[in-house]
Design a protein around this motif. Structure first.
Motif, PDB file in Angstrom:
ATOM      1  N   ARG A  49     -44.084   4.143  25.507  1.00 38.50           N
ATOM      2  CA  ARG A  49     -42.713   3.656  25.337  1.00 38.50           C
ATOM      3  C   ARG A  49     -42.687   2.426  24.434  1.00 38.50           C
ATOM      4  NH1 ARG A  49     -40.962   3.913  31.755  1.00 38.50           N
ATOM      5  NH2 ARG A  49     -41.167   6.198  31.991  1.00 38.50           N
ATOM      6  N   LYS A  50     -41.558   2.189  23.835  1.00 32.34           N
ATOM      7  CA  LYS A  50     -41.377   1.020  22.973  1.00 32.34           C
ATOM      8  C   LYS A  50     -40.847  -0.151  23.793  1.00 32.34           C
ATOM      9  CE  LYS A  50     -42.607   3.057  19.123  1.00 32.34           C
ATOM     10  NZ  LYS A  50     -43.830   2.643  18.402  1.00 32.34           N
ATOM     11  N   PHE A  51     -41.591  -1.240  23.806  1.00 36.73           N
ATOM     12  CA  PHE A  51     -41.149  -2.454  24.492  1.00 36.73           C
ATOM     13  C   PHE A  51     -41.794  -3.645  23.792  1.00 36.73           C
ATOM     14  CE2 PHE A  51     -44.789  -0.676  26.682  1.00 36.73           C
ATOM     15  CZ  PHE A  51     -45.657  -1.742  26.772  1.00 36.73           C
ATOM     16  N   VAL A  52     -41.319  -4.822  24.114  1.00 35.79           N
ATOM     17  CA  VAL A  52     -41.814  -6.026  23.461  1.00 35.79           C
ATOM     18  C   VAL A  52     -43.286  -6.243  23.831  1.00 35.79           C
ATOM     19  CG1 VAL A  52     -41.534  -8.520  23.230  1.00 35.79           C
ATOM     20  CG2 VAL A  52     -39.519  -7.055  23.506  1.00 35.79           C
ATOM     21  N   GLY A  53     -44.126  -6.363  22.816  1.00 35.05           N
ATOM     22  CA  GLY A  53     -45.546  -6.584  23.028  1.00 35.05           C
ATOM     23  C   GLY A  53     -46.318  -5.348  23.420  1.00 35.05           C
ATOM     24  N   CYS A  54     -45.789  -4.145  23.089  1.00 29.73           N
ATOM     25  CA  CYS A  54     -46.458  -2.906  23.493  1.00 29.73           C
ATOM     26  C   CYS A  54     -47.844  -2.780  22.849  1.00 29.73           C
ATOM     27  CB  CYS A  54     -45.590  -1.701  23.165  1.00 29.73           C
ATOM     28  SG  CYS A  54     -45.248  -1.469  21.401  1.00 29.73           S
ATOM     29  N   ASN A  55     -47.981  -3.179  21.594  1.00 29.90           N
ATOM     30  CA  ASN A  55     -49.285  -3.084  20.926  1.00 29.90           C
ATOM     31  C   ASN A  55     -50.311  -4.008  21.582  1.00 29.90           C
ATOM     32  OD1 ASN A  55     -48.367  -1.208  19.024  1.00 29.90           O
ATOM     33  ND2 ASN A  55     -47.658  -2.813  17.644  1.00 29.90           N
ATOM     34  N   PHE A  56     -49.863  -5.185  21.998  1.00 26.70           N
ATOM     35  CA  PHE A  56     -50.773  -6.115  22.677  1.00 26.70           C
ATOM     36  C   PHE A  56     -51.220  -5.556  24.018  1.00 26.70           C
ATOM     37  CE2 PHE A  56     -51.292  -9.582  25.785  1.00 26.70           C
ATOM     38  CZ  PHE A  56     -52.387 -10.220  25.227  1.00 26.70           C
ATOM     39  N   VAL A  57     -50.292  -4.981  24.766  1.00 32.38           N
ATOM     40  CA  VAL A  57     -50.632  -4.401  26.076  1.00 32.38           C
ATOM     41  C   VAL A  57     -51.599  -3.243  25.905  1.00 32.38           C
ATOM     42  CG1 VAL A  57     -49.701  -3.233  28.110  1.00 32.38           C
ATOM     43  CG2 VAL A  57     -48.454  -5.143  27.097  1.00 32.38           C
ATOM     44  N   ARG A  58     -51.381  -2.417  24.892  1.00 30.05           N
ATOM     45  CA  ARG A  58     -52.302  -1.297  24.640  1.00 30.05           C
ATOM     46  C   ARG A  58     -53.704  -1.798  24.340  1.00 30.05           C
ATOM     47  NH1 ARG A  58     -48.311   2.000  20.461  1.00 30.05           N
ATOM     48  NH2 ARG A  58     -46.748   2.637  22.009  1.00 30.05           N
ATOM     49  N   SER A  59     -53.799  -2.839  23.539  1.00 29.15           N
ATOM     50  CA  SER A  59     -55.115  -3.376  23.195  1.00 29.15           C
ATOM     51  C   SER A  59     -55.803  -3.999  24.399  1.00 29.15           C
ATOM     52  CB  SER A  59     -54.983  -4.416  22.074  1.00 29.15           C
ATOM     53  OG  SER A  59     -54.188  -5.510  22.494  1.00 29.15           O
ATOM     54  N   VAL A  60     -55.022  -4.591  25.314  1.00 33.60           N
ATOM     55  CA  VAL A  60     -55.615  -5.193  26.516  1.00 33.60           C
ATOM     56  C   VAL A  60     -56.261  -4.125  27.384  1.00 33.60           C
ATOM     57  CG1 VAL A  60     -55.072  -6.338  28.698  1.00 33.60           C
ATOM     58  CG2 VAL A  60     -54.124  -7.220  26.564  1.00 33.60           C
ATOM     59  N   PHE A  61     -55.559  -3.016  27.607  1.00 27.40           N
ATOM     60  CA  PHE A  61     -56.127  -1.947  28.421  1.00 27.40           C
ATOM     61  C   PHE A  61     -57.341  -1.312  27.734  1.00 27.40           C
ATOM     62  CE2 PHE A  61     -52.027  -2.048  30.636  1.00 27.40           C
ATOM     63  CZ  PHE A  61     -52.449  -1.891  31.940  1.00 27.40           C
ATOM     64  N   PHE A  62     -57.294  -1.190  26.412  1.00 29.37           N
ATOM     65  CA  PHE A  62     -58.428  -0.613  25.695  1.00 29.37           C
ATOM     66  C   PHE A  62     -59.637  -1.537  25.731  1.00 29.37           C
ATOM     67  CE2 PHE A  62     -60.901   0.100  21.800  1.00 29.37           C
ATOM     68  CZ  PHE A  62     -61.191   1.449  21.948  1.00 29.37           C
ATOM     69  N   PHE A  63     -59.403  -2.838  25.814  1.00 29.26           N
ATOM     70  CA  PHE A  63     -60.496  -3.806  25.798  1.00 29.26           C
ATOM     71  C   PHE A  63     -61.430  -3.636  26.991  1.00 29.26           C
ATOM     72  CE2 PHE A  63     -62.220  -7.935  27.189  1.00 29.26           C
ATOM     73  CZ  PHE A  63     -62.993  -8.252  26.089  1.00 29.26           C
ATOM     74  N   PHE A  64     -60.911  -3.137  28.129  1.00 30.26           N
ATOM     75  CA  PHE A  64     -61.753  -2.976  29.318  1.00 30.26           C
ATOM     76  C   PHE A  64     -62.918  -2.028  29.074  1.00 30.26           C
ATOM     77  CE2 PHE A  64     -57.709  -3.831  31.941  1.00 30.26           C
ATOM     78  CZ  PHE A  64     -57.908  -5.196  31.830  1.00 30.26           C
TER      79      PHE A  64
END
Length: 247
Positions: A49-64
């Motif tokens: 979904r499109k929301f504010v800071g979506c790219n940052f949130v995606r990168s945080v989950f991928f970082f794990f």
């Protein structure tokens, strides 16, 4: 050299550590595959979904999933330390609870290893599902909305069928990786307590290389190769049937 026939294979099936490692390896592979798949798909739907800071949130989950499982095991070994000085037990004791024997109890040790494996791999597989989600034509959802389909119906009849190739790929990677797991259980528990988190790969390495029992190690590797091939073949057969069902 002396020909020993099937003596090494007999020793494999009579060794309690090997049998325990086989049981935990199968448990680990199945539970991690189901757990990651059940959590990664809903997470991918949310991240799509499109929301504010979506790219940052995606990168945080991928970082794990970026650090290796060996490093994860060493870090979480300290966090889940059964001593009162462990991170989790320190929090529990400060709240008035008794410390939990995380890595010194058979059941808790299995739970910790499987929990960390699921937690560490959710982000990567959610990113995989996210790539498939973004390839689904938006027209399908627009037509379903016009026809009065709810969000749940759209997920069941549009999203899941379109995600079938991704599910096949993800579950194959999880199952094959789970069957050959070594680094996470070894760095967290060394296979203990006892043989509760012992794995087949650890048995092959320790007996075949560490103890120089090359015959037993080779026999165990052959049996493990055959068993893994059978499991992967069955998984791919079921996945292909499901894939054809949704086509």
């Amino acid at each position: 050299m002396k020909f020993v026939g099937f003596d090494n294979y007999k020793k494999v099936f009579s060794d309690p550590s090997t049998l325990s490692g086989l049981g935990f390896t199968i448990l680990y592979a199945i539970v991690v595959m189901i757990g990651v798949t059940a959590l990664a798909i809903p997470l991918a739907v949310v991240l799509n979904r499109k929301f504010v800071g979506c790219n940052f949130v995606r990168s945080v989950f991928f970082f794990f999933s970026v650090p290796s499982l060996a490093i994860m095991g060493m870090v979480w070994k300290y966090i889940f330390s059964p001593m009162k000085t462990g991170v989790v037990n320190s929090i529990l004791t400060s709240l008035g609870f008794d410390p939990i024997p995380w890595l010194s109890n058979n059941s808790w040790a299995k739970f910790c290893v499987i929990f960390i494996a699921i937690w560490a791999q959710i982000g990567w597989h959610a990113t995989l599902y996210l790539a498939f989600l973004q390839a689904i034509p938006a027209d399908l959802y627009e037509q379903a909305t016009v026809d009065g389909a709810s969000k749940f119906q759209q997920f069941i009849h549009i999203t899941l069928p379109q995600l079938t190739p991704g599910i096949v790929t993800s579950t194959f990677l999880l199952m094959s990786g789970g069957l050959k797991v070594y680094d996470l259980p070894y760095t967290m528990t060394k296979g203990g307590p006892g043989y509760s988190t012992y794995t087949v790969t650890q048995s092959i390495i320790q007996q075949g290389i560490g103890q120089s029992q090359y015959g037993i190690g080779s026999a165990l590797a052959v049996l493990f190769f055959i068993a893994t091939g059978i499991v992967v073949f069955l998984q791919m057969s079921v996945s292909n049937l499901i894939s054809r069902r949704f086509q």
